[in-house]
Design an enzyme around this catalytic site. Sequence first.
Site, short mmCIF file in Angstrom:
data_model
loop_
_atom_site.label_atom_id
_atom_site.label_comp_id
_atom_site.label_asym_id
_atom_site.label_seq_id
_atom_site.Cartn_x
_atom_site.Cartn_y
_atom_site.Cartn_z
N ASP A 157 -3.10 2.79 -6.04
CA ASP A 157 -1.93 2.90 -5.10
C ASP A 157 -1.80 1.46 -4.30
O ASP A 157 -1.13 1.55 -3.12
CB ASP A 157 -2.24 3.95 -4.26
N GLU A 158 -2.29 0.66 -4.64
CA GLU A 158 -2.31 -0.63 -3.74
C GLU A 158 -2.33 -2.13 -4.51
O GLU A 158 -2.86 -1.91 -5.56
CB GLU A 158 -3.18 -1.14 -2.65
N ASP A 178 0.78 -1.04 -0.03
CA ASP A 178 -0.06 -0.09 -0.04
C ASP A 178 0.81 1.22 0.00
O ASP A 178 1.58 1.45 0.95
CB ASP A 178 -0.89 -0.04 1.31
#
Lengths: 394, 383
Positions: free
Chosen positions: A102-103, A9
């Site tokens: 974003d993860e 993350d």
Amino acid sequence: MPPCIVHIDMDAFYASVEQLDNPSLRGVPVIIGHGARGVVSTCSYEARRFGVHSAMPVAQAHALCPQGVFLAGRRERYVELSAVVMNTLREFSPTVEPASIDEAYLDASGLERLFGPIAAMAQAIKDAVRRNTGGLTCSVGAAPIKFLAKIASDMRKPDGLYIVQPHEVSALLHSLPVGRLPGVGKHMQADLALLRVQCVADVLARPSLFWEQRYGKAGLLLYERAQGIDPRPVLPSVAPKSESAECTFAEDTKDRAVLRHWLYVHAERVGASLRRHGLRGRVITLKIKFDNFQQISRSRTLPQPTAATQSIFDIACALLAELPLERKVRLIGVGLSGFEDRPVQLSLLGCPSPKGLVPPEVEEKRQRLDATLDTLRARFGASAVVRGRLFEKP
Amino acid sequence: MKLTIIKEQIIEGLQKAAGIIPAKTGAAYLRSIWIKAENGMVSIMATDANIEFTGTYPATVQEEGLVGVQGRAFVDLVRQLPAGEITLTMDEQGSSLLLSQGRRKYKLPVNDQSWFMPFAAFPAENAVPWSADFLQDVLDKVTFCISDDDAMDAIACFYMKPCGNGRIEACGLNGHQFALVGFTHDDLAAMLPEEGVLIQKKYLADLKKWLGVEDIELTITDKRLHLRTVSGSEMLSLPRAGHQYPDYNAFLSKLEGDIASLTIHRKDTIEALGRISIFNTESDRCTYMELSSTEAMLSAQGQDVGSANESLEVRYTGEIQRIAFPTRNLMDIMGHFASESLTMLLSGTEGPAGIRGAADPDYTVIIMPMKIAENMYYSEEDV
């Protein structure tokens, strides 16, 4: 050998990118979200100290952190760096599932011989991400279960690393607040509180039948998750499920001409994005948020998929026309989903469907027009050619 | 009003009437079955405001009259009574119908006589006789291809039109499939308007239920299609729809000329498709056909159910090597033929495919293939 799933993350991704690209922003509270009526997408850790968090109205963030730097965000740059991160992860494992910009999840099962123990591999991932992005940090969690890996990555943010060993699963789970389990939303959490269920161990105090009778399938799932059962594998390259665009008005409005204008803008953006990715969708959704923050959505499923701006707009307009606007509208959006490439039976007549599908020859013309406009914009810029109806705002 | 009826003589008509009245409606008039006693007969009348049914049966009428009763309750009651005589008597206040049979007595509320609106009379002049069996057969062969969606206007209708020399074409269409039956009936052809007659599919189920063993007479007025049993005991009238039917010759003509032809054994193919359909999924409901001169390789693949491959002995001439059809629809179509072998005329991988059989003269069903590849390509053009 137990499975090993890693969750990566990125830390305050958008804000960190801004700080990466603009050194003067480093150490400063950076808030991505602009306009008096917008919503915070994310904010730097400096801003979080003032109580700012994502999904908060920008006005509230201003009140909490007046010295913060409020930015509109640069999605293209974020997409670019997201690709760098995902490619970095693929250097470690072929099984990488991007969960959002974003993860991502990474299946690290059986990779010890290549990268050493999982803790070493997780650290190597963090180092590689930092190196390849020019300095962005991420938090990494590893666990034998997918949802626990995500929980683990959140344990020591930012720039954290937390490994849940197989023998620790049970103890960790039992002490977790029940709201951390996937599938337990606000409503279920409130209901569980009535039953005095605070942590995961409290769920296991009752049999699965109890939960099934209370919540149906969701109850069974709750019981399974509480036992640490999560059979979901890491699925590489999950196909996009939907594409949407929306905007919040500077002033709430009931003017249907204004709403239609923005529907066209959104239809154009959604259509162009889908065409760029070679996708077409069957389900068109209109989203509206009223001035009292009540949010509704209306969808229509087409017999055949489309990516044509005009077709998306027509259906969205039809959905809007069916809505009585008793309150002013704060936000309007259009989404397209149902991208699965299922075979469709061809039409004998090219008859229009009662549910809004236009004749194939009309759809074809629209696609040709869209393709031409897309080509012009790709060559000469996004504003090189604008549809006439968007020249003037109503 | 007072009359005696024999249950066995009236029950079938009552059930037909009950089938027509709407199951749910706020209008008491439409929920009613009207009973009229006169001239030694009893007439049972029912309507849903579009279809009108009248059945006339023998009765012993002591006092003539007209009364409307709650249709479904009345029919359910008569159906559950033992066979034999049933007496219907209007009470003195005119507010209830008394039904009695031996020691059984029932009281049913009635509708005011003033609510009754006369049904369209059968225009006997120009009526032409027709075989009920044949009409039933025509309906069976085309109805399954008609769209169920009323909003589809003409293609939610059964269509029948004259095409010269006493020939008539009856057809149904749903946008993906088309069924056509041709037959000769000089009198009917002469009666049919040049533009043809359209009847909405939603009325066809009632028409099929009404058709019995007795032959019928048929006549057409500007607004309605009227049918009557040759004995005159039962009448049904249906509204005509006023839409423009698509020119089906546009796609029928594509089956002419030198096009690919696939001859298959009907029963074997239906059985194979049945097995293949097990491997169809919601997202992929088609059977893929790989064609060669003596073999058709049928296949399907479902993400969770696995895959199926079957080879059929066929006779095939043509250039098309691969084509796909929706499995269930193809089975349904073949099930409406009687021929041992069928010929599929394939106009293209994305063109209409016509199905015909030697033992099914004048019957053609067209089905559109599935579009398999959905990829879109945009290329840069000089503009």
